[in-house]
Design a protein around this motif. Structure first.
Motif, short mmCIF file in Angstrom:
data_model
loop_
_atom_site.label_atom_id
_atom_site.label_comp_id
_atom_site.label_asym_id
_atom_site.label_seq_id
_atom_site.Cartn_x
_atom_site.Cartn_y
_atom_site.Cartn_z
N PRO B 106 94.74 77.11 62.27
CA PRO B 106 94.33 78.09 61.81
C PRO B 106 94.31 79.22 62.92
O PRO B 106 94.89 80.23 62.87
CB PRO B 106 92.93 78.24 61.75
N LYS B 214 84.43 78.21 55.30
CA LYS B 214 84.32 77.81 56.70
C LYS B 214 85.40 78.48 57.47
O LYS B 214 85.50 78.13 58.71
CB LYS B 214 84.85 76.30 56.47
N LEU B 216 86.99 80.42 59.96
CA LEU B 216 86.64 81.13 61.09
C LEU B 216 87.59 81.65 62.03
O LEU B 216 87.75 82.54 62.42
CB LEU B 216 85.49 80.33 61.74
N GLU B 217 88.65 80.76 62.46
CA GLU B 217 89.53 80.62 63.50
C GLU B 217 90.44 82.03 62.96
O GLU B 217 90.74 82.64 63.95
CB GLU B 217 90.14 79.58 63.87
N LEU B 220 88.96 85.22 63.71
CA LEU B 220 88.45 85.24 65.10
C LEU B 220 89.50 85.98 65.76
O LEU B 220 89.44 86.78 66.46
CB LEU B 220 87.97 84.11 65.55
N VAL B 221 90.85 85.11 65.54
CA VAL B 221 91.98 85.66 66.37
C VAL B 221 92.35 87.02 65.83
O VAL B 221 93.10 87.86 66.45
CB VAL B 221 93.17 84.47 66.17
N ALA B 235 80.18 82.55 59.56
CA ALA B 235 80.49 81.39 60.35
C ALA B 235 80.67 82.11 61.77
O ALA B 235 80.12 81.70 62.65
CB ALA B 235 81.66 80.70 59.91
#
Lengths: 309, 291
Positions: B106, B214, B216-217, B220-221, B235
């Protein structure tokens, strides 16, 4: 096998789909061989002089020569790569061994039905890693420790140095442990559906011929469930290899994994696109290789999950 | 005896932490304290969160994200499966290429899309500009939509592959019979294929829905939750509360809210599946009795 002929528009659609699915990956692959100047000016997508400079920057701490364009090695990619590899491999092996034992026990000496297992799997799958973040961080730092005054803890502290208690946080084993726990239910679930198909008479025949329970398991059952093992291994490896959040909470400077490295470099203000793409590509290569060689097992694993369950 | 290692690890690393989290959520707890030192505050964390506009917003963002993503992926994935359920050369290669996006980390997916969405360097805006259009501020004004598109790219293949497998395991006899009775392609899809695929589709949708909470990554990135709170899913908020604001108690309470929400969803989906199965069984019995 006979193939049906389709009309040309259908093939055009297929090509468009493939382009959409693979395009971004190819783009990243191409960019990882470009200099930043080329990426930013970016006249045309495919005409450029390929360079491995980005990869040299990324891997500078494990290269045997010093790349000319670098003054010092700031990115410790090689170390992170090795950490990732250790964590992913060990947790995959552990999960498979433990999961295999449990699945076999569940099938052969039934005291819990398949329903219980699939319910547990679903429940565990439901728990987001973000939810585990807080308790795992707290426990691994404070509770799962060996007291520094204690016998074993003291011995470890004397050998490896450091202050305070010896805790799971910041070690490889801490991260491995949580990955094993996260993947176990899924692995048990998949392996169970394969072990059920092994005919019981086969095992009994072997036992009559004088094989002990372990020999039966290793020589008869294990070879028959190889496809299931492969599927389970790929899925566990993929999760352990790709996971970011829990690893970032549990690792310290020396146990960083690749995803953490990428995110850390990403959040800095001035992004060096070429280098970051090279690291991303290095992270993506193992899963890509798996996919190309074992796509059938992956599809089996995915469909075994939803269609049969 | 064979079960023991698995049981111990699961109890120690999943059940115990979850219990610990519930315990911790009643406390005013920061990372430098052990849980015993933290002050017990009762339901304060839960109540604060309930009236916290930022938390409500991120809950809203999460729900929007999850519903839109699952709905879009279901429509596209099932549509493609129905379209591509034919006997053609190279189907396995096609499937292999389709799985690639979900096997990649991810973090890397986020990275790729962040590059493609980049306002000046990015692929999309360059393309738009070369055709004389205005560039779009992908990760600014339309951040949530961009995150949704990236997720659709990554996970539609999942639904596609599962529904293709379901389609190919359908009983051929039913389809043959329909064809002989003169049902058009549309009628076959609506009256035979879709109802027969329904159990698989429900499970698939449930799995995707759970996974959508779930994510998130990637986000986030791509956006780091911004701009503002527009893409801050729960999350992400949990992890920021724990690491940046250093309020473990609040983060634990937040985790509990999320967990309860997911639990309700799962149980609801389970109940629906059971109901449908029961109804199908009753119908089958009726038909048998009549026949």
């Amino acid at each position: 096998m006979q193939y049906e002929r389709q009309n040309p528009a259908f093939y055009a659609l297929l090509v468009a789909l493939i382009f959409m699915a693979v395009g971004p990956i190819v783009l990243m692959f191409a960019n990882s061989f470009k200099l930043d100047v080329d990426i930013i000016s970016g006249t045309s997508g495919l005409l450029f002089l390929p360079t491995i400079q980005n990869y040299e920057t990324a891997l500078c701490d494990v290269l045997w020569y010093e790349p000319e364009h670098l003054d010092f090695c700031s990115l410790k990619f090689g170390g992170a790569f090795i950490n990732s590899l250790i964590i992913a491999l060990v947790s995959t092996v552990l999960t498979l061994v433990i999961g295999c034992m449990a699945a076999y026990a569940l099938v052969r000496f039934t005291f819990m039905g398949r329903d219980t297992v699939s319910l547990t799997t679903l429940m565990v799958r439901m728990v987001p890693p973000a939810v585990l973040l807080v308790p795992v961080f707290g426990l691994w730092n404070n509770e799962f420790c060996l007291d520094k005054e204690g016998l074993i803890g003291g011995a470890i502290r004397d050998t490896f140095g450091g202050r305070g208690d010896v805790c799971l946080a910041g070690t490889h084993s801490g991260i491995i442990l949580i990955y094993v726990a996260m993947n176990l239910p899924f692995v048990i679930w998949i392996l169970q559906s394969f072990i059920v198909q092994v005919p019981r008479s086969l095992e009994e025949a072997a036992r009559v011929d004088g094989a002990g329970p372990f020999a039966v398991f290793f020589k008869i059952v294990l070879p028959l469930i190889k496809p299931g093992l492969a599927a389970a291994a790929i899925f566990t490896f993929r999760i352990a290899w790709n996971e970011y959040l829990l690893a970032s909470a549990l690792s310290d400077r020396n146990t960083k994994t690749v995803p953490i490295l990428i995110v850390n470099n990403m959040s800095e203000f001035n992004v060096e696109w070429g280098v970051i793409m090279a690291t991303g590509m290095l992270l993506a290569i193992p899963p890509i290789i798996f996919t190309l060689f074992a796509s059938r097992q992956i599809i089996t694993g995915m469909t075994a999950g939803a269609v049969k369950g | 005896m064979f079960l023991a290692p698995a049981a111990i690890i699961m109890a120690l690393c999943l059940l115990y932490p979850l219990g610990y989290m519930v315990w911790g959520s009643f406390r005013d707890w920061n990372p430098s304290q052990t849980i015993g030192e933290a002050e017990f505050v009762g339901f304060k964390n839960y109540i604060t969160l309930f009236y916290d506009p930022a938390f409500r917003e991120s809950l809203g963002v999460t729900l929007t994200f999850a519903t839109v993503v699952v709905a879009a992926e279901l429509v596209i994935g099932v549509g493609l499966a129905l379209l591509l359920d034919r006997n053609i050369r190279g189907m396995s290669i096609l499937r292999t290429l389709f799985i690639l996006p979900m096997m990649i980390a991810p973090v890397v997916v986020g990275l790729m899309w962040r590059y493609m969405y980049h306002p000046t360097v990015g692929t999309f805006n360059k393309f738009l500009k070369s055709w004389g259009f205005e560039g779009i501020d992908w990760l600014g004004q339309h951040a949530l939509m961009s995150a949704i598109i990236a997720d659709i790219w990554q996970w539609t293949p999942f639904i596609f592959i599962l529904s293709l497998a379901a389609l190919q395991s359908l009983p051929r006899s039913a389809l043959e019979a329909a064809r002989i009775d003169g049902a058009t392609a549309w009628q076959q899809i609506i009256h035979i294929k879709l109802p027969l695929m329904m159990p698989v589709l429900i499970v698939t949708a449930l799995l995707r829905l759970i996974d959508a909470f779930k994510v998130l990554e990637v986000i986030l990135v791509m956006t780091e939750g911004g701009p503002g709170l527009s893409t801050e899913i729960v999350a992400l908020r949990i992890s920021r509360t724990a690491t940046e604001f250093r309020e473990l108690g609040v983060a634990a309470a937040m985790s509990n809210y999320l967990l309860i929400l997911l639990l309700i969803l799962t149980v609801a989906m389970f109940a629906i599946t059971r109901l449908q199965e029961a109804r199908a069984a009753r119908l089958a019995r009726q038909i048998q009795e009549e026949g």
